[in-house]
Design an enzyme around this catalytic site. Structure first.
Site, mmCIF file in Angstrom:
data_model
loop_
_atom_site.group_PDB
_atom_site.id
_atom_site.type_symbol
_atom_site.label_atom_id
_atom_site.label_comp_id
_atom_site.label_asym_id
_atom_site.label_seq_id
_atom_site.Cartn_x
_atom_site.Cartn_y
_atom_site.Cartn_z
ATOM 1 N N ARG A 126 0.824 -1.225 0.000
ATOM 2 C CA ARG A 126 0.000 0.000 0.000
ATOM 3 C C ARG A 126 0.850 1.264 0.000
ATOM 4 O O ARG A 126 0.352 2.350 -0.287
ATOM 5 C CB ARG A 126 -0.946 -0.014 1.209
ATOM 6 C CG ARG A 126 -2.072 -1.046 1.095
ATOM 7 C CD ARG A 126 -2.824 -1.196 2.403
ATOM 8 N NE ARG A 126 -3.414 0.076 2.832
ATOM 9 C CZ ARG A 126 -3.937 0.256 4.051
ATOM 10 N NH1 ARG A 126 -3.916 -0.728 4.944
ATOM 11 N NH2 ARG A 126 -4.464 1.421 4.381
ATOM 12 N N ASN A 165 0.529 1.583 7.517
ATOM 13 C CA ASN A 165 0.401 0.715 6.353
ATOM 14 C C ASN A 165 0.246 1.469 5.043
ATOM 15 O O ASN A 165 0.188 0.837 3.988
ATOM 16 C CB ASN A 165 -0.795 -0.219 6.543
ATOM 17 C CG ASN A 165 -0.613 -1.149 7.721
ATOM 18 O OD1 ASN A 165 0.223 -2.034 7.696
ATOM 19 N ND2 ASN A 165 -1.388 -0.931 8.775
ATOM 20 N N ASN A 171 33.919 40.081 9.981
ATOM 21 C CA ASN A 171 32.697 40.396 9.244
ATOM 22 C C ASN A 171 32.871 39.968 7.786
ATOM 23 O O ASN A 171 33.829 40.364 7.121
ATOM 24 C CB ASN A 171 32.401 41.900 9.298
ATOM 25 C CG ASN A 171 31.042 42.232 8.692
ATOM 26 O OD1 ASN A 171 30.022 42.247 9.375
ATOM 27 N ND2 ASN A 171 31.032 42.499 7.396
ATOM 28 N N ASN A 191 35.706 26.315 -2.587
ATOM 29 C CA ASN A 191 36.374 25.261 -1.820
ATOM 30 C C ASN A 191 36.549 23.965 -2.592
ATOM 31 O O ASN A 191 37.218 23.059 -2.120
ATOM 32 C CB ASN A 191 35.591 24.979 -0.531
ATOM 33 C CG ASN A 191 34.152 24.588 -0.800
ATOM 34 O OD1 ASN A 191 33.457 25.259 -1.561
ATOM 35 N ND2 ASN A 191 33.682 23.530 -0.171
#
Length: 442
Positions: A17, A222, A355, A364
């Protein structure tokens, strides 16, 4: 009292189901395969866990490792599955559990064990759902002891009117379970071996008790709809726990938590926040709306978001600030540092009180390897800076807005990594006019 307790988890069902290639036990609930929740609960109570799986369920076997698995090659019913699991046991007591009951709590599991230890031949779990539906019915005697369980398809109208329903889980001594499971037959509407048939056999041997739990905890899953209902119940449980620990959830129903989320007191979580696995939120931090966190540590007093994404390996230290549309991956952001807008930092370490300007990114990944960027204390990274890793920016350094930084920046230096601007008199207007003419000509 038995010295060893084993949980036998029945997980061989495909769950047709669900309409999925995955076994039912592997459907996702709270960011994890459904069976993960039941195993985590069972680990708190039992000494050993055995999982009954179906053939070809290698992914499920890997998920439950290092716990033992046995394979039910022929799906001949729950009694057959339980027999396969119990047959490898030698002594002690066993709790038979179902993988599609992932919200069972440790408290209820312990109550089931306690009922068995009080001298009952068999103890089982029952509930009284709002709509009894197709659950098996628990038939009791006048004294309240369980007489038998009748499956819905085999029940009479009178039996279907019973409100006490079977939740599936039960506990007994291994020697008794082996005997009962060897004596059940597939004489029923499904032509299967029903685990529930052992109840009548047990009742002939000694008292059988029913421990009642709530539908919210014991209802089986179910279908996709029932999975969604279970997710809602799980989230309600996790949110309630967070509130009881002293967190503020401004709109609890819109916040998604993971079972392993650690939330300290005085944490504030705004609406529409998603928290995945491996997140720790320390005291007094604020997670603003529409943020997504996983695999990260947010230290005391930090502010995250709105619309921020923290990916695995990220640490935001005390009083740091992540603003809107900022993504951090495997990044250590120092005490008091700020990344306020439209920025990506990956594989980066940032020192204290630095900052990072709007639109800045670390490059990267070179297509094969990941490289690190290191930014020191009290640095100012100008807006739209591109830091090509591996690169180091030392303490008190600055980068000019729009720079591409490919080399180390010494302490206290100002780095310009951009071409000199050149103005061409009248060329802008001429180019616009030429383009407009071209557009008009089609």
């Amino acid at each position: 009292m038995s010295s060893t307790t084993t949980a036998v988890i029945l997980a061989a069902g495909m769950g047709t189901r669900m309409k999925s290639r995955l076994p039912k036990a592997m459907q996702r609930l709270g960011n994890r395969p459904m069976i993960w929740h039941l195993i985590e609960t069972a680990r708190q109570i039992v000494d050993r866990i055995v999982v009954v799986i179906g053939p070809g369920m290698d992914e499920l076997a890997q998920q439950v490792s290092p716990h033992e698995t046995v394979i039910q090659y022929d799906r001949l019913g729950t009694g057959h599955a339980a027999k396969i699991g119990v047959d490898i046991l030698h002594d002690g007591r066993a709790i038979i559990l179902y993988a599609d009951n992932p919200l069972l709590t440790a408290n209820t599991m312990q109550r089931l064990l306690n009922a068995h230890d009080e001298g009952h031949a068999l103890s089982l779990l029952g509930m009284r759902p709002v709509v009894a539906g197709h659950y098996g019915r628990i038939v009791t005697r006048v004294d309240g002891q369980v007489e038998r369980i009748v499956e819905f398809k085999d029940a009479s109208e009178a039996e279907r009117s019973i409100t006490l329903c079977n939740a599936g889980m039960m506990c007994a001594d291994v020697t008794h379970l082996k005997n009962w499971l060897n004596n059940i037959t597939p004489e029923n509407a499904q032509n299967e071996y029903y685990l529930t048939d052992i109840v009548a056999l047990a009742a002939k041997q000694g008292p059988v008790s029913c421990v009642e739990g709530t539908e919210e905890e014991l209802a089986g899953i179910n279908s996709r709809a029932e999975l969604a209902q279970a997710e809602n119940r799980l989230q309600q449980r996790l949110r309630q726990n967070a509130l009881e620990q002293g967190a503020t959830l401004i709109d609890p129903s819109s916040i998604f938590l993971d079972p392993d989320t650690i939330i300290a007191r005085d944490v504030v979580i705004e609406p529409n926040v998603f928290i995945g696995p491996g997140v720790t939120l320390e005291e007094g931090c604020v997670i603003r709306a529409f943020s997504h966190l996983e695999g990260c540590l947010v230290k005391k007093g930090a502010t995250i978001g709105p619309y921020a994404r923290l990916r695995p390996g990220t640490v935001c230290r005390e009083n740091s600030h992540i603003g809107n549309f900022v993504e951090l991956k495997n990044t250590d952001l120092g005490v008091g540092s700020k990344v306020n807008h439209l920025t990506y930092l990956g594989d980066t370490k940032v020192g204290k009180m630095s900052n990072i300007g709007a639109g800045s990114i670390t490059c990267n990944y070179d297509g094969v390897f990941k490289h690190r960027t290191t930014i020191g204390n009290n640095c100012f990274i100008g807006s739209n800076s591109v830091m090509v890793a591996p690169v180091q920016i030392e303490d008190d350094a600055m980068t000019a807005a729009g720079s591409v930084i490919t080399q180390a920046v010494p302490s206290g230096a100002l780095a310009f990594g951009r071409a000199r601007q050149e103005n061409k008199a009248g060329k802008g207007r001429a180019l616009q006019q030429a383009l407009q003419k071209k557009k008009e000509q089609g």
